[in-house]
Design an enzyme around this catalytic site. Sequence first.
Site, PDB file in Angstrom:
ATOM      1  N   TYR A  30     -14.143  27.253  40.924  1.00 50.33           N
ATOM      2  CA  TYR A  30     -14.335  26.450  39.676  1.00 50.33           C
ATOM      3  C   TYR A  30     -14.164  27.265  38.635  1.00 50.33           C
ATOM      4  O   TYR A  30     -14.183  28.408  38.722  1.00 50.33           O
ATOM      5  CB  TYR A  30     -15.557  25.513  39.901  1.00 50.33           C
ATOM      6  CG  TYR A  30     -16.543  26.766  39.287  1.00 50.33           C
ATOM      7  CD1 TYR A  30     -17.322  26.564  38.007  1.00 50.33           C
ATOM      8  CD2 TYR A  30     -17.199  27.425  40.418  1.00 50.33           C
ATOM      9  CE1 TYR A  30     -18.451  27.565  37.695  1.00 50.33           C
ATOM     10  CE2 TYR A  30     -18.338  28.280  40.290  1.00 50.33           C
ATOM     11  CZ  TYR A  30     -18.950  28.564  38.973  1.00 50.33           C
ATOM     12  OH  TYR A  30     -19.956  28.907  38.543  1.00 50.33           O
ATOM     13  N   LEU A 202     -19.257  38.921  38.766  1.00 47.70           N
ATOM     14  CA  LEU A 202     -18.099  38.193  38.195  1.00 47.70           C
ATOM     15  C   LEU A 202     -17.576  38.885  36.894  1.00 47.70           C
ATOM     16  O   LEU A 202     -18.133  39.073  36.135  1.00 47.70           O
ATOM     17  CB  LEU A 202     -18.536  36.789  37.804  1.00 47.70           C
ATOM     18  CG  LEU A 202     -17.357  35.988  37.335  1.00 47.70           C
ATOM     19  CD1 LEU A 202     -16.366  35.559  38.534  1.00 47.70           C
ATOM     20  CD2 LEU A 202     -17.985  34.530  36.523  1.00 47.70           C
TER      21      LEU A 202
END
Length: 283
Positions: A30, A202
């Site tokens: 996503y 991330l």
Amino acid sequence: MLYVDGKWVEADELAVHPEDRGYNFGDGIYEVVRIYKGKMYQWDAHLTRLFRSAREIKLDLPWTAAELTDIALQLIAKNNLTTDDDATLYLQVTRGVAPRLHDIPSGIRPVIMGFVRRKERPLADMKKGLTAKLVEDIRWLRCDIKTLNLLGAVLVKQYAKDAGAQESILHRNGIITECSASNLFAVKDNALYTHPADHLILHGITRQTVIDLAKANGIPVQEEAFDIQFLKQADELFLSSTTAEVMPIVAVDGQPVGSGQVGPMVQKLQQLFEQHIYSEVLV
């Protein structure tokens, strides 16, 4: 209006197949994209990361970048966003529907879904800062992939909330990684420090923007791991993310960070980031 598997639907018309692998395994990816004044901010970077995440989980996306861009623009238009609106756009792709087996199936079609939600900038929190708690990083070892497997992030955020803090700062064996859903920066002696963009964090798009803005304005940036002791000696702390922007942290485990107030470095970076937002969307 929501976009689901090629159709435009209302939320109460939705149905998830019981054997969608995103539903069963979190087998999907996503992106969350910020919309300022009706325009997508850093869409190309988000799209690049979406394709990277897909490659890392061996998911072949059947859509081109142009087709995904068209879906995103239609989401904005069909939800009547105007040049007065700030919002977020959520885009998700699961591997698709197949019998519930752990093996990655072949020959199934990915399922795409997207929606937008109006969302104001967190200006009040940016002025006063957040409180945080140190929490052991219990997530898996591929935090660099933006997948649907977010239970670890949910739990560490809740551990912090249960302790009366607003955010968690994660560490693995005493080495600071990031926060529950954002990257972390420490300020020491007018320089920025942040964990390198490896598999333990991330590689945030806002994180990279902050790094680029800092370097362009003569602020040193060290992408290197640091420990809890260094964190506790920092002059300032802040997190960065698509929705939180440049968000100061003013206390950790009940102890003030620096003066306990939003510091001058964070204020400067907030100003630079805001200038960057409007230079991108007001063109």
